[in-house]
Every structure is written in C-alpha cells, then in structure tokens.
Design a protein around this motif. Structure first.
Motif, PDB file in Angstrom:
ATOM      1  N   LEU A 185      -9.530   3.745  -4.827  1.00  0.00           N
ATOM      2  CA  LEU A 185      -9.864   4.974  -4.091  1.00  0.00           C
ATOM      3  C   LEU A 185      -9.571   6.216  -4.920  1.00  0.00           C
ATOM      4  CD1 LEU A 185      -8.540   4.105  -0.506  1.00  0.00           C
ATOM      5  CD2 LEU A 185     -10.912   4.218  -1.268  1.00  0.00           C
ATOM      6  N   GLY A 219      -6.990   4.271   2.827  1.00  0.00           N
ATOM      7  CA  GLY A 219      -6.367   3.024   2.397  1.00  0.00           C
ATOM      8  C   GLY A 219      -6.047   2.074   3.531  1.00  0.00           C
ATOM      9  N   SER A 259      -4.525  -6.603  -2.064  1.00  0.00           N
ATOM     10  CA  SER A 259      -5.355  -5.490  -1.583  1.00  0.00           C
ATOM     11  C   SER A 259      -4.558  -4.184  -1.539  1.00  0.00           C
ATOM     12  CB  SER A 259      -5.895  -5.813  -0.184  1.00  0.00           C
ATOM     13  OG  SER A 259      -6.646  -6.994  -0.189  1.00  0.00           O
ATOM     14  N   PRO A 313      -6.030   8.046  -1.057  1.00  0.00           N
ATOM     15  CA  PRO A 313      -5.613   6.737  -0.543  1.00  0.00           C
ATOM     16  C   PRO A 313      -4.901   6.821   0.798  1.00  0.00           C
ATOM     17  CG  PRO A 313      -5.029   6.967  -2.868  1.00  0.00           C
ATOM     18  CD  PRO A 313      -5.478   8.315  -2.395  1.00  0.00           C
ATOM     19  N   LEU A 352       0.833  -1.209   0.000  1.00  0.00           N
ATOM     20  CA  LEU A 352       0.000   0.000   0.000  1.00  0.00           C
ATOM     21  C   LEU A 352       0.864   1.255   0.000  1.00  0.00           C
ATOM     22  CD1 LEU A 352      -3.012   1.031   0.409  1.00  0.00           C
ATOM     23  CD2 LEU A 352      -2.402   1.227   2.812  1.00  0.00           C
ATOM     24  N   ILE A 395      -9.258   0.330   5.178  1.00  0.00           N
ATOM     25  CA  ILE A 395      -9.844  -0.702   4.318  1.00  0.00           C
ATOM     26  C   ILE A 395      -8.937  -1.923   4.254  1.00  0.00           C
ATOM     27  CG2 ILE A 395     -10.579  -1.223   1.959  1.00  0.00           C
ATOM     28  CD1 ILE A 395     -11.321   1.712   1.659  1.00  0.00           C
ATOM     29  N   LEU A 396      -7.629  -1.677   4.138  1.00  0.00           N
ATOM     30  CA  LEU A 396      -6.677  -2.793   4.081  1.00  0.00           C
ATOM     31  C   LEU A 396      -6.746  -3.641   5.351  1.00  0.00           C
ATOM     32  CD1 LEU A 396      -4.225  -4.202   2.730  1.00  0.00           C
ATOM     33  CD2 LEU A 396      -2.779  -2.613   4.008  1.00  0.00           C
ATOM     34  N   ILE A 442      -6.325  -1.303  -3.708  1.00  0.00           N
ATOM     35  CA  ILE A 442      -7.112  -0.325  -2.928  1.00  0.00           C
ATOM     36  C   ILE A 442      -6.766   1.123  -3.294  1.00  0.00           C
ATOM     37  CG2 ILE A 442      -7.424   0.624  -0.603  1.00  0.00           C
ATOM     38  CD1 ILE A 442      -7.414  -2.251   0.443  1.00  0.00           C
TER      39      ILE A 442
END
Length: 451
Positions: free
Chosen positions: A415, A426, A407, A422, A337, A429-430, A411
């Motif tokens: 987003l 981010g 993910s 993000p 991420l 959600i992750l 993600i």
C-alpha cells in the motif's frame, strides 16, 4: 478526558440551556483558550453559537487555532471581520500562517496591511512554506548572537529585548550563534549564559553539535529529530544553512497529536477533520463510503462460504467453528499489521529489512499457531468426540495464522508503494484475505476429508 473537564462540559451545557450568562462567563474566566476550544468541540451545535458570542474577542484567535478545521470554518463564519482582525492580532506569525487559508481574503488582506514591515516580512516568510514542513511550523523570532561577543554583552542584549518587546520568545532555552552571513555556527544555552563567567566569549561556551532542521523537512521528520535529541527548540535553516527561524517543542506536540488523531480516525475510515456534531448528511456520506467497502469485502467471504453450502448443511459443526478460524487469522494478522504500519510511520521499515522482519514475524506466528492449533484440537475432540474434525480445525487455524502474519507484513509495504495510507486500507484488505483463506482451507479440507 478528565473528570473535571467532563463536569465542566455538563455544567456549561446546563448553563447554556438555562441561559445563565453569569455561570457561562465564570466558566470562560476559569478556562484557558485551548480548553475553551475543547469545550466548543464537546458542545452540540445548538449551543455553540451562543457560547461563541459571549467569549471575549481576545480569546478567539487562540481558540480558532486550537479547534479542528471544520469547526474553525464554522466559527469564522459566525464572527465579524472586525472581531477577526482583533482576535488574530494576538497570534504569532507561524500560527497565523496555519489558519490563514480558512479566513476570508478581505480579512487576510487587512491583517497583512495592518502589520509593520518586520511582522509583514515574518508572516510572508512562514506563509511561503507548506503547513506540513519545518518552514510552515517555524516561528521567525529566533534570537541570534555572534560568537565573538562576551556573555555579559549577550545578557545585556536579552535585557534590552525583554524591555522592548515586553517578554522574551516562548520556550527560549538557547540562542542561535550565527556568523556575519547569518549562517548557523552553533547554539548558546541560557543555562550556560547565567552560570558561567560573564567575561567569557560566546565562542568559549557555545555548542557546535546542534541539530539543524532544514526548512523543507516534513513535520514528521521534525518530530523525530526532537524525539531523538530531546529538544526544547531547534533552529530552522535554508539550503545554505542560513538562519530562518526556530521550532519549539509545543509545535512538535501539536504535530504528534494531529498524527495520532489522524491515524485513529483513518483506521475507521473517518475524515481526519470531521466534526463530532457535523451535519448528519455530511457524516452519513463520509461513513457510507467506508461501509460500502466493508460490505464488498464481506461478500467476498460469503462467496467463498457459498461453495461449501452443502457441506455445512451436512455437518453443522462447521458453521459453529468457522468464526473461530476467521477470528484467529484476523487477530494474528492485525498484530503483524500494527507492528509493520508503526514501523513505516517511524521510518523503521524499508526494503532493506522487510524480509528479515517478515521471517521474524512468521517464526512467532509458527510457534503460536502450533500452540493454539493443539489447544483447539483437544477442545474439538472433547466437544464433538471427532478427532478428524479436530485435525481439520487445527490445520485450518494454523495455516490461517501464518497467512494472516504474511499478509500483515506485506500489505502495508504494498500500500505504501501504491501511495495509499496503510492505516486506512490495511485492516480491510487483511480481513478479506484472512476470512477468505480461512474459510477456504477449513471448509475445503473438511469437505474432502469428512464429507
């Protein structure tokens, strides 16, 4: 924060507590206005008003410019309109345009009315652009010359300008070369001006490959141009390449610092303008929203665990090992991420390369997943003496590592397309995905194979 600044804050706090005005004035005399702004930000509310009152009016304009918006608005309310007008007279046009939205309308009107026609035109030019664009960042003091004049004539022109204004524009490393229609032709570096034969013309030594910054380019794009070309200053032009002003490296440093602070605060769901010592009610509301979002995501993971409550009761080891699965999935996903979010911020990630980047990250995750799955397999056997439990644990850790990586790559892209930063959403959600998937795989497989 340096040790010297920490000591200065401590001494100033003691001086304000003891109402030692001489010590307070000494601290002011020894500090730059920007440093005074940092001092005010570091002071609790009960000392800010007393400190602000003893600061010389000539410093207050730069201080207002350096502090964040919420504190700036508070300080403006504590300042008389007469003092505001005096303090703002020391600022450049682009700096005035940066803070005029926070000033009382009567002060803005009086400030513009007091300007001469040239300064008034400069101010209106900069104020006509949004703050986060090149036009909003630029200063309109760009020094321009024609290419058909000699270096000697240019040197004389700069001497006259210095004598007239008292100083040359800040960060002046180059002069902009324009034609009779004010269109940019190139630049003349001061290093060439002072080191080459002064009988040469500007056209003989000017550089033609100057990067032009268009007035509506975003501040983010401007910062990237400065980084790519190692610039100290650059001309700003309109759609016809006519010279409007220039941006200097100190403006870009401010942009980079603001972006860095916003990203850091956004990752915790905090307001990008929040004052450390803002009213408690204000801070509580700001943080309550983010805590509520996190609570909802935590209940999602708890809901998944609830399906396997009887399995956990029968095999207590599952409860002991569950946090390890969730943690490994979260860390693996966070690494990807971070890479993708940074790439998006620097315009390095797009639909053209996201598939390749995702596959690349999955390959890395596959190798690390196998490595650490093997490690936890043997640890579980040594700990519990159960190879089946070790196999379930290793499988869950391997799968959740791949899930976290996938993910973490997708993600931020999703987003971004939805118009959501993000950096803000981010991580939440992750965490929800990796926790839910990790618990589902681990507890579900354990229930099927072991119980």
């Amino acid at each position: 924060m340096s040790n010297a600044f920490i000591k200065l804050v401590s001494k100033l706090t003691d001086s304000l507590e003891q109402k030692n005005n001489q010590a307070i004035l000494r601290a002011i005399e020894q500090s730059h206005p920007a440093e005074l702004g940092r001092l005010i930000e570091a002071l609790p509310n009960k000392y800010r008003g007393d400190f602000w009152r003893v600061i010389p009016v000539a410093f207050k304009g730069e201080i207002l410019l350096s502090v964040h918006r919420e504190l700036r608005q508070l300080l403006i309310k504590k300042t008389s309109e007469a003092d505001l007008l005096v303090s703002l007279s020391t600022l450049q046009m682009d700096e005035l345009a940066d803070i005029d939205a926070d000033l009382p309308l009567t002060v803005v009107g009086a400030m513009v009315e007091a300007m001469d026609s040239q300064r008034k035109q400069r101010y209106r030019t900069v104020a006509s652009f949004p703050d986060n664009t090149a036009g909003g960042l630029m200063d309109v003091d760009a020094t321009a010359v024609r290419k058909d004049v000699s270096l000697k004539a240019v040197y004389r022109y700069l001497c006259k300008l210095r004598k007239k204004e008292g100083m040359l524009p800040e960060q002046l490393d180059q002069l902009v070369v324009v034609d009779r229609e004010n269109k940019v032709q190139g630049t003349l570096y001061l290093s060439d001006l002072v080191s080459m034969d002064n009988s040469l013309s500007v056209a003989d030594v000017m550089k033609n490959n100057v990067p032009l910054i268009h007035s509506l380019q975003s501040a983010k794009e401007v910062a990237q141009i400065f980084e790519d070309h190692d610039l100290i200053s650059a001309p700003v032009v309109d759609k016809n390449n006519c010279l409007l002003g220039r941006i200097t490296v100190d403006d870009v440093i401010d942009v980079l610092q603001q972006n860095s602070e916003q990203t850091l605060l956004a990752s915790g769901g905090l307001n990008k303008e929040l004052d450390m010592f803002a009213p408690i009610a204000h801070i509580s509301v700001n943080r309550a929203i983010w805590l509520g979002v996190n609570l909802i995501t935590a209940f999602v993971a708890a809901w998944v665990i609830g399906f396997f409550e009887s399995s956990i009761e029968q095999l207590v080891a599952l409860a002991v090992l569950m946090p390890v699965v969730a943690s490994m999935g979260g860390v693996t996903g966070s690494q990807t991420l971070t890479v993708v979010t940074r790439g998006i911020a620097r315009d390095l990630v797009s639909s053209a390369n996201i598939v390749s980047l995702t596959i690349h990250e999955l390959k890395v995750s596959f190798i690390n997943g196998l490595l650490w799955a093997s490690v936890v397999f043997f640890i579980t056997i040594l700990w519990y003496g159960d190879w089946k439990l070790g196999s379930v644990f290793a499988l869950a850790l391997f799968v959740v590592s791949l899930t976290g990586t996938l993910s973490g790559a997708l993600i931020p892209i999703i987003l971004k397309k939805l118009g959501v930063d993000p950096a803000i959403a981010g991580g939440v959600i992750l965490t929800t995905i990796t926790d839910a998937v990790g618990f589902l795989i681990f507890l579900g497989t354990a229930t099927y194979l072991l119980i």
